[in-house]
Design a protein around this motif. Structure first.
Motif, short mmCIF file in Angstrom:
data_model
loop_
_atom_site.label_atom_id
_atom_site.label_comp_id
_atom_site.label_asym_id
_atom_site.label_seq_id
_atom_site.Cartn_x
_atom_site.Cartn_y
_atom_site.Cartn_z
N SER A 229 0.83 -1.21 0.00
CA SER A 229 0.00 0.00 0.00
C SER A 229 0.86 1.25 0.00
O SER A 229 0.55 2.24 -0.68
N SER A 230 1.94 1.23 0.75
CA SER A 230 2.83 2.40 0.82
C SER A 230 3.50 2.64 -0.53
O SER A 230 3.61 3.79 -0.98
N LEU A 231 3.92 1.57 -1.21
CA LEU A 231 4.56 1.72 -2.51
C LEU A 231 3.58 2.24 -3.56
O LEU A 231 3.92 3.12 -4.36
N VAL A 232 2.35 1.70 -3.54
CA VAL A 232 1.34 2.16 -4.49
C VAL A 232 0.98 3.61 -4.20
O VAL A 232 0.75 4.41 -5.13
N TRP A 233 0.95 3.99 -2.93
CA TRP A 233 0.65 5.38 -2.58
C TRP A 233 1.68 6.32 -3.17
O TRP A 233 1.34 7.42 -3.62
N LEU A 234 2.96 5.91 -3.18
CA LEU A 234 4.00 6.75 -3.77
C LEU A 234 3.72 7.00 -5.26
O LEU A 234 3.92 8.11 -5.75
N VAL A 235 3.23 5.96 -5.94
CA VAL A 235 2.88 6.12 -7.36
C VAL A 235 1.74 7.12 -7.53
O VAL A 235 1.79 8.01 -8.38
N LEU A 236 0.71 6.98 -6.68
CA LEU A 236 -0.44 7.89 -6.77
C LEU A 236 -0.06 9.31 -6.38
O LEU A 236 -0.55 10.28 -6.97
N ALA A 237 0.81 9.44 -5.37
CA ALA A 237 1.26 10.78 -4.97
C ALA A 237 2.04 11.43 -6.10
O ALA A 237 1.92 12.64 -6.35
N GLY A 238 2.84 10.62 -6.81
CA GLY A 238 3.56 11.15 -7.96
C GLY A 238 2.61 11.59 -9.05
O GLY A 238 2.82 12.62 -9.71
N LEU A 239 1.54 10.80 -9.27
CA LEU A 239 0.52 11.18 -10.26
C LEU A 239 -0.15 12.49 -9.89
O LEU A 239 -0.35 13.36 -10.74
N LEU A 240 -0.49 12.63 -8.60
CA LEU A 240 -1.14 13.87 -8.14
C LEU A 240 -0.21 15.06 -8.34
O LEU A 240 -0.63 16.12 -8.83
N GLY A 241 1.06 14.90 -7.98
CA GLY A 241 2.02 15.99 -8.14
C GLY A 241 2.18 16.37 -9.61
O GLY A 241 2.25 17.56 -9.94
N TRP A 242 2.22 15.37 -10.48
CA TRP A 242 2.36 15.64 -11.91
C TRP A 242 1.16 16.39 -12.44
O TRP A 242 1.29 17.34 -13.23
N ILE A 243 -0.06 15.99 -12.02
CA ILE A 243 -1.27 16.65 -12.49
C ILE A 243 -1.31 18.10 -12.00
O ILE A 243 -1.69 19.02 -12.74
#
Length: 286
Positions: A229-243
């Motif tokens: 969950s922590s690793l997947v959250w990093l991916v989603l946080a990166g997506l949010l930052g990119w958007i």
């Protein structure tokens, strides 16, 4: 209350989807009305089932078991599908949302129907604080993942609509979708809402791991579901930052990356939950 089984609302959702699919060949308003009616019937049966489970377990559905937690997630997506259908009966939203509901219910059948050891032991020891943190944890995650599922559907709708317009396939009246502008806006908001909810849910889980114990044994942060969950959250946080930083990216690019990231998250988390529910994976979440 009536003894409602999972088959009752699965059958209703399946029939609703069948009528939605029938509209691909025949565009009649009555087919849409029937589809909405079966979706509503499914949601009612779904609600009664969760209520009965809550009454028998004396726990809210979010706490009674991992299976019921996922059924609650499916209920949330189903309620959203019915809302969208009621607001605009011409849009074939059920053609995209109902398969997601059926997939979630199908996944729930593979999960454990027993309460977590932390909840099951709450009557033996005073774990009021633990139960409250568990409730906060699972509620935030459920809402965040519901946003992920809905966002994935919006992304799929956008890509489908974009491809149809690119190839100059004019709407036939059988598959009406929202405009690209609206889908892009909703897709963006799904990320902006779901990622913070998942962040808060993950943070509540960390606090839970710090304060909870079972038979004097502290919970470990090396739990495979926690790590994944922590690793997947990093991916989603990166997506949010990119958007948030991107002002020139096309709606298609955002939709594609959102769909990719959200699919990765859903497959990872649901897959691990299924493995832990079948006791093939040692986790505090089973």
């Amino acid at each position: 209350m009536l003894q409602v089984t999972i088959f009752c609302f699965v059958a209703s959702y399946a029939v609703a989807f069948a009528f939605e699919a029938t509209r691909l060949a025949k565009s009649h308003a009555i087919l849409r009305v029937i589809a909405i009616g079966f979706t509503a019937a499914g949601l009612l049966a779904h609600s009664l089932y969760l209520y009965n489970v809550s009454q028998s377990s004396e726990l809210p559905p979010l706490l009674s078991s991992t299976q019921d937690w996922l059924l609650m997630l499916a209920w949330t997506v189903s309620a959203f599908a019915l809302l969208i259908a009621a607001l605009d009966q011409k849009v074939a939203s059920g053609l995209f949302l109902l398969p997601a509901v059926l997939a979630l219910v199908g996944s729930a059948l593979l999960l454990s129907g027993e309460p977590s050891v932390l909840i099951a032991s709450a009557d033996e020891v005073d774990h009021v604080v633990t139960r409250r943190w568990v409730m906060l944890h699972v509620s935030l995650l459920m809402l965040g993942i519901a946003g992920v599922v809905i966002g994935s559907v919006f992304s799929l709708m956008y890509l489908f609509q974009h491809r149809r317009l690119k190839h100059k396939q004019a709407p036939t009246g059988r598959i009406n979708l929202f405009s690209l502008e609206r889908l892009a806006r909703w897709n963006r908001w799904s990320v902006l809402v779901s990622v913070p909810l998942l962040t808060l849910g993950l943070a509540a889980g960390y606090v839970l791991g710090a304060v909870a114990d079972y038979d004097g044994e502290n919970l470990t942060f090396l739990d495979p579901i926690v790590v994944a969950s922590s690793l997947v959250w990093l991916v989603l946080a990166g997506l949010l930052g990119w958007i948030l930083r991107s002002e020139t990216a096309s709606g298609r690019t955002i939709a594609f990356r959102t769909l990719l990231a959200f699919t990765l998250m859903l497959v990872t988390l649901l897959g691990l939950q299924i493995l832990s529910g079948g006791l093939s994976l040692n986790s505090w979440h089973n």
